[in-house]
Design an enzyme around this catalytic site. Structure first.
Site, PDB file in Angstrom:
ATOM      1  N   ASP A  45     -23.644 -28.622   1.639  1.00  0.00           N
ATOM      2  CA  ASP A  45     -24.308 -29.041   0.406  1.00  0.00           C
ATOM      3  C   ASP A  45     -24.411 -30.551   0.394  1.00  0.00           C
ATOM      4  OD1 ASP A  45     -25.147 -27.425  -2.233  1.00  0.00           O
ATOM      5  OD2 ASP A  45     -24.666 -29.515  -2.749  1.00  0.00           O
ATOM      6  N   GLY A  53     -21.439 -18.777  -3.519  1.00  0.00           N
ATOM      7  CA  GLY A  53     -21.591 -17.331  -3.682  1.00  0.00           C
ATOM      8  C   GLY A  53     -22.255 -16.666  -2.492  1.00  0.00           C
ATOM      9  N   CYS A 104     -34.694 -19.541  -7.484  1.00  0.00           N
ATOM     10  CA  CYS A 104     -34.544 -18.812  -8.751  1.00  0.00           C
ATOM     11  C   CYS A 104     -35.587 -19.313  -9.740  1.00  0.00           C
ATOM     12  CB  CYS A 104     -33.119 -18.949  -9.301  1.00  0.00           C
ATOM     13  SG  CYS A 104     -32.588 -20.651  -9.580  1.00  0.00           S
ATOM     14  N   CYS A 144     -28.040 -24.952   1.585  1.00  0.00           N
ATOM     15  CA  CYS A 144     -27.872 -25.503   0.226  1.00  0.00           C
ATOM     16  C   CYS A 144     -26.873 -24.606  -0.489  1.00  0.00           C
ATOM     17  CB  CYS A 144     -29.204 -25.531  -0.507  1.00  0.00           C
ATOM     18  SG  CYS A 144     -30.565 -26.270   0.452  1.00  0.00           S
ATOM     19  N   ALA A 145     -25.603 -24.718  -0.117  1.00  0.00           N
ATOM     20  CA  ALA A 145     -24.664 -23.609  -0.302  1.00  0.00           C
ATOM     21  C   ALA A 145     -23.872 -23.605  -1.600  1.00  0.00           C
ATOM     22  CB  ALA A 145     -23.682 -23.581   0.874  1.00  0.00           C
ATOM     23  N   ALA A 146     -23.569 -24.770  -2.174  1.00  0.00           N
ATOM     24  CA  ALA A 146     -22.662 -24.796  -3.329  1.00  0.00           C
ATOM     25  C   ALA A 146     -23.241 -23.999  -4.499  1.00  0.00           C
ATOM     26  CB  ALA A 146     -22.413 -26.238  -3.749  1.00  0.00           C
ATOM     27  N   PRO A 147     -22.362 -23.314  -5.259  1.00  0.00           N
ATOM     28  CA  PRO A 147     -20.900 -23.314  -5.179  1.00  0.00           C
ATOM     29  C   PRO A 147     -20.303 -22.338  -4.164  1.00  0.00           C
ATOM     30  CG  PRO A 147     -21.575 -22.016  -7.049  1.00  0.00           C
ATOM     31  CD  PRO A 147     -22.845 -22.583  -6.460  1.00  0.00           C
ATOM     32  N   ASP A 188     -27.550 -34.202   4.229  1.00  0.00           N
ATOM     33  CA  ASP A 188     -28.911 -33.752   3.941  1.00  0.00           C
ATOM     34  C   ASP A 188     -29.475 -33.053   5.173  1.00  0.00           C
ATOM     35  OD1 ASP A 188     -30.032 -35.678   5.731  1.00  0.00           O
ATOM     36  OD2 ASP A 188     -30.075 -37.180   4.145  1.00  0.00           O
ATOM     37  N   ARG A 218     -20.254 -31.027  -5.468  1.00  0.00           N
ATOM     38  CA  ARG A 218     -20.511 -29.592  -5.325  1.00  0.00           C
ATOM     39  C   ARG A 218     -19.928 -29.055  -4.021  1.00  0.00           C
ATOM     40  NH1 ARG A 218     -24.365 -26.831  -8.012  1.00  0.00           N
ATOM     41  NH2 ARG A 218     -25.314 -26.013  -6.107  1.00  0.00           N
TER      42      ARG A 218
END
Length: 455
Positions: free
Chosen positions: A133, A114, A231, A109-112, A160, A138
């Protein structure tokens, strides 16, 4: 900030006597962070040239706090990909996941991007990074960051996790799942996340995370490592998700994460869960200089009955236009010509690993070198960013303090103060590539990618 009453009541219940300390963090200034891109520069060299005041982030080897009054995104070094601007706690997952050169790595689930840029730095140009992503918009932002930071061994997908699992069963050595979540840990950083929390709620993300983590688990090799992070504070999205994985995939175990000052353990008692959930890590804004985060490091049991398969890239040499080979005469490192791919006049350099090339949405497959236009080769922006100063024979080096570098980044023509031989040049800022230019006499025709221009 006015927090939703439902959220505040829940946090009071969870944190008890610590809640006033947590609540007080909303009166404090948030922390700005940059992470040095060690693909391009060492931390020691960066500290020597850094144009603004920084101090080390204690738990991130290449992370630094900066003053929010500074504007690191408005400096040529940012356009050279020397650092990534990232919230300090968000640097932690990619820092903790140990990557070895040659690994096959998935950022699910990489975007953006970092975390992907740090994983790629650890790979140091070896192995492969599949960075994915589900959102098409994105994924395009992810593509820019992969290219800006000079990553040559990435494949960017837009799928997905259910679809990816079909193509990559037990394929990856390491997987990072920074799962979509309710974002409670970022309320202080971005007040708009509160509205999303009120609209979607914890339950929606909890179910989504359980599906994603199981699909990720099935893409991990026996003996491989998976880092799950969010997060958010909600135990339903954190400890409960990990317990769900352990129940459904009993060949997984929770690994210890080295505890740094300010780190806190997982809280199994919040879900009446198993004791080993204490090996998870929680980052709280009242305990560290950063926002909220949750991390769990998991290992898949090694099954000695599974035979290793040959997975290096096996290609066949393709005939490429002479114009491309003429350009390569100014390149100072060796390509494996069997890894060149020509797709609709565009030339790519594949990672040294076999991957499926049909049936999944690939935004960018490998290192994009450029394209053939009317019998001439036009090198790409990503090609420039994937080079170092010594990799190309013809260099124009600009000073970060002079106006010419800004003119270049604004895609303007530059008049040179001395004659250069005509042809392609790698344009650098103090030795770090920014893009291409073409010299005719004393005029530098700007080839900087228009969509990246300085605004």
């Amino acid at each position: 900030m006015n927090l939703p009453k439902k959220f505040e009541d829940r946090m009071m219940e969870l944190l008890k006597e610590e809640f006033p300390l947590y609540k007080k963090t909303f009166e404090d200034t948030r922390y700005g962070g940059i992470r040095v891109n060690t693909l391009k520069i060492s931390t020691e060299e960066f500290e020597k040239i850094c144009p603004f005041e920084i101090r080390k982030i204690p738990w991130i080897p290449n992370g630094y706090f900066y003053n929010l009054s500074d504007q690191p995104a408005k400096h040529p070094y940012y356009y050279a990909g020397l650092y990534y601007i990232q919230e300090p706690s968000a640097m932690t997952p990619a820092s903790i996941l140990e990557i070895e050169e040659g690994d096959k790595v998935l950022d699910l689930c990489a975007a953006p991007g970092g975390k992907s840029t740090e994983l790629a730095a650890k790979l140091n140009g070896t192995g492969i990074l599949v960075t994915n992503d589900i959102s098409n918009s994105r994924a395009k932002a992810l593509l820019k960051n992969v290219e800006l930071y000079g990553i040559r061994n990435a494949v960017i997908t837009n799928e997905d996790s259910v679809k990816l699992k079909k193509f990559f069963p037990e394929f990856f050595d390491k997987i990072l799942v920074d799962a979509p979540c309710s974002g409670e840990g970022m309320f202080r950083k971005d007040a708009t996340i509160v509205k999303n929390w009120e609209n979607q709620g914890v339950e929606y993300y909890s179910e989504l995370q359980k599906e994603i983590i199981l699909n990720a688990a099935d893409m991990l090799k026996p003996g491989g490592m998976l880092l799950y992070s969010t997060c958010t504070f909600s135990p339903e999205e954190n400890e409960a998700t990990i317990e769900h994985l352990l129940n459904e995939r009993p060949d997984f175990s929770i690994e210890e994460i080295p505890m740094k000052e300010g780190f806190a353990t997982g809280r199994p008692e919040w879900i009446n869960g198993r004791e080993d959930l204490k090996r998870c890590v929680r980052l709280w804004p009242h305990k560290i200089e950063g926002e909220g985060h949750f991390l769990a490091l998991l290992r898949k049991k090694k099954d000695s009955l599974i035979e290793a398969t040959e997975d290096r890239y096996i290609g066949k040499k393709v005939k490429l236009p002479e114009e491309f080979y003429e350009f390569l005469k100014d390149i100072n490192f060796d390509f494996d010509e069997d890894r060149f791919v020509l797709r609709e006049d565009k030339i790519y350099y594949n990672p040294d690993v076999n991957i499926p090339d049909k049936g999944i949405r690939i935004i960018r497959g490998g290192f994009f070198l450029g394209e053939i236009k009317k019998k001439r080769f036009e090198p790409s922006q990503s090609f420039a960013m994937g080079l170092s100063k010594v990799d190309f024979n013809n260099i124009i080096d600009l000073d970060s303090k002079e106006n010419d570098v800004i003119k270049y980044l604004k895609c303007e023509t530059i008049e040179l103060n001395k004659e250069h031989k005509n042809g392609w040049y790698l344009i650098c800022v103090e030795g770090y590539p920014l893009g291409w230019g073409k010299v005719i006499g004393q005029t530098l025709k700007n080839k900087y990618q228009a969509g990246w221009r300085w605004l």
